[in-house]
Design an enzyme around this catalytic site. Sequence first.
Site, PDB file in Angstrom:
ATOM      1  CG  ASP A 212      -0.337   0.086   2.529  1.00  0.00           C
ATOM      2  OD1 ASP A 212       0.578   0.919   2.694  1.00  0.00           O
ATOM      3  OD2 ASP A 212      -0.733  -0.659   3.450  1.00  0.00           O
ATOM      4  CB  ILE A 213      -0.012   4.786  -0.703  1.00  0.00           C
ATOM      5  CG1 ILE A 213       0.731   6.025  -1.216  1.00  0.00           C
ATOM      6  CG2 ILE A 213      -0.884   5.108   0.512  1.00  0.00           C
ATOM      7  CD1 ILE A 213      -0.178   7.100  -1.779  1.00  0.00           C
TER       8      ILE A 213
END
Length: 359
Positions: A212-213
């Site tokens: 994820d980011i």
Amino acid sequence: MAKQPSSKREWRDGAAASPKKNAAKRGGSFKGKSKPRATGAEHTEQPRRKFADGLNKGRPESVQNERAPKQRASKAKKLVVRNPNQKIMERARDLKERRSDLSRFEPERLQKVLAASGVGSRREMEEWITNGWVTVNGQVAQLGDKVTPDDHVTVKGSIIKLKWADRLPRIILYYKQEGEIVSRDDPQGRVSIFDRLPQAASSRWVAIGRLDINTSGLLILTTSGELVQRFAHPSFEVEREYAVRVLGELSTEQMRVLTEEGVMLEDGLAKVERIYEQGGEGANKWYNVVIKEGRNREVRRIFESQGLTVSRLVRVGFGPIGLPNRLKRGQFYELNPAEVANIVKWADMGLPGERRRKG
């Protein structure tokens, strides 16, 4: 009369923002046309109000389809390493030149072959086949059709040169940074790892699993869809190793529960294979965690179930591959053919020139 800017900074910061400038922020253009000048406060506020309204559910359909401008990203630097010994280099050259006999290949699903050939994603190919835009040997293709290297395929009238896994795949390791996404299509225009990595000349890079980011660390990319399946499919239970920093500390009992019993999350039971402390300073503690699944935000949610918030998450290993010590954040390293061959063997896949296993 509108106030005129007294300096370049004032102009840049919008003291005398024109309708043209506001339109540029929304992705519009007035090239070749003049825009009427606002004559009152209501006209000055209208572009701002329209932009704010665009964030609401009632915005016009044309505004809903607008996309944020793409952020510019510098290219990642390649980690340069010394050449291996002569014996390994000779083996690498031999592996790179090997090719499999295409006549021995089993038929494969059309959308899978098109995606592997770099035409588009598998989902896009399924839509195009459904729309009747793909033909095989002059006949409109149907979902479920399979093709062989002898078949002739066109997409939207263009002949497609299909790519087959007749040679050793390529593999690169990338040290993903926080703030980067693992996607080629993002309406928000955020920086993607694919913006930073080099293009694969004859195929398409596919990420093995996602981060994820807000997660950094090891990301493996390859040109082999079969290798992606071998790493990422839950049935193979490939281990993923993380370095986790949290504010607080797990008790011995909590670690026992995580490894022996597991915890129930909203999408099912989650269990940790191994977990141990790795030190830390003050209230921050580091843990090494190994899991065998790749569910969305799984590690973060496991710690949240114990009342702890993860402040930093780094993937340091995936299956037989560890994050190289010399690889810095934002750098990538391409495995040489000999290293790739070792990964292919680990995945129980045939090397080029070897007889392919059926099924």
